[in-house]
Enzyme design. Sequence first.
Site, PDB file in Angstrom:
ATOM      1  CG  HIS A 102      -0.156   0.192   2.520  1.00 55.11           C
ATOM      2  ND1 HIS A 102       0.612  -0.813   3.076  1.00 55.11           N
ATOM      3  CD2 HIS A 102      -0.023   1.261   3.352  1.00 55.11           C
ATOM      4  CE1 HIS A 102       1.184  -0.390   4.176  1.00 55.11           C
ATOM      5  NE2 HIS A 102       0.825   0.878   4.378  1.00 55.11           N
ATOM      6  CG  ASP A 104       1.560   4.968   4.896  1.00 49.81           C
ATOM      7  OD1 ASP A 104       1.234   3.768   5.019  1.00 49.81           O
ATOM      8  OD2 ASP A 104       2.676   5.410   5.230  1.00 49.81           O
ATOM      9  CG  HIS A 251       5.123   0.994   3.021  1.00 52.13           C
ATOM     10  ND1 HIS A 251       4.519   2.125   2.537  1.00 52.13           N
ATOM     11  CD2 HIS A 251       4.612   0.805   4.260  1.00 52.13           C
ATOM     12  CE1 HIS A 251       3.693   2.615   3.440  1.00 52.13           C
ATOM     13  NE2 HIS A 251       3.717   1.821   4.490  1.00 52.13           N
ATOM     14  NE  ARG A 266       2.435   6.270   9.176  1.00 49.32           N
ATOM     15  CZ  ARG A 266       1.418   5.661   8.558  1.00 49.32           C
ATOM     16  NH1 ARG A 266       1.511   4.392   8.206  1.00 49.32           N
ATOM     17  NH2 ARG A 266       0.312   6.317   8.301  1.00 49.32           N
TER      18      ARG A 266
HETATM   19  C1  SIN Z   1       3.193   1.141   7.836  1.00 51.89           C
HETATM   20  O1  SIN Z   1       3.359   2.325   8.098  1.00 51.89           O
HETATM   21  O2  SIN Z   1       2.499   0.759   6.908  1.00 51.89           O
HETATM   22  C2  SIN Z   1       3.909   0.119   8.706  1.00 51.89           C
HETATM   23  C3  SIN Z   1       5.256  -0.162   8.159  1.00 51.89           C
HETATM   24  C4  SIN Z   1       6.048  -1.055   9.070  1.00 51.89           C
HETATM   25  O3  SIN Z   1       5.620  -1.330  10.204  1.00 51.89           O
HETATM   26  O4  SIN Z   1       7.127  -1.482   8.671  1.00 51.89           O
END
Ligand code: SIN
Length: 282
Positions: A102, A104, A251, A266
């Site tokens: 995805h 974000d 990612h 985050r």
């Molecule tokens: C995310 O922000 O999608 C999670 C990425 C991760 O935990 O590596």
Amino acid sequence: MAYQSIEVRKITPTIGAEIHGVDLSQPLGNQQFQEVHDALMDNLVIFFRDQKMSIDQHKDFGRRFGPLHVHPNAPITFKEHPEILVIKADETSRHVAGEEWHSDVSCDPEPPMGSILYLTEVPPDGAGDTIFANMYRAYETLSDPMKKMLQGLTALHDSTKAHYYRAKATDRDEMQFPNAEHPIVRTHPVTGRQGLYVSRGFTLRIPQLKKHESDALLEMLYRHVETPEFHCRFKWQPNSVAFWDNRCTQHHAMFDYFPHRRYGHRVTVCGDKPFHRPSQTA
Ligand code: SIN
């Protein structure tokens, strides 16, 4: 590109670089800010090691790149810091955030430009990597007829696909599940390059096509995004930071460490409405 105030070490020729010579807990001067920004534009995702940031310092670093985003339906862990999204898994976790490819919060009408993840606890044995994919390459490597067809199409991105079933049933009535229609070929507002902007995590359908056509085309594109040559894989250590550009990457968080713990914060930087400006060559 020549950098004066930071050192940039590519980790693949296609995507990802480690940045050295920056302390993210300190305010970035103009030159260092500009070079970190340039390194992000050049490499799409950048990584920093051995950083120690408080929540406020993490937010200050994010704010250097724009206003901070508040997730539409993730639980707020720190009441005074709604911009902090906690990324956490432990022995009670059945799923983790971001297990599906995805970009974000692409369900927002104005999805975030970038995300800055700071992990302080990582699982043992090299587990819990994040894989990043270059969406410029995903677009550029399609055939010319496919590129032409995609240029006129949009796709619906829906938060219910990504978030509804993961939410506690008792919380759902209080939560918001936005959706938005975006061009499938997105023009990056800074680099002007074209990238593919559909993901298995958020995209529901292509409204201009019949359902079976939309399902088949999206499945082909999702599998294309999984091409290893478009990827880099980041091995976290405690106090590593990854900063990715959501406008040209996707990612996938590996959940290969149950029942171990992985923890971090985050911050997510607001972005603008995706648009498509046809290029001269495609
Ligand atoms: C995310 O922000 O999608 C999670 C990425 C991760 O935990 O590596």
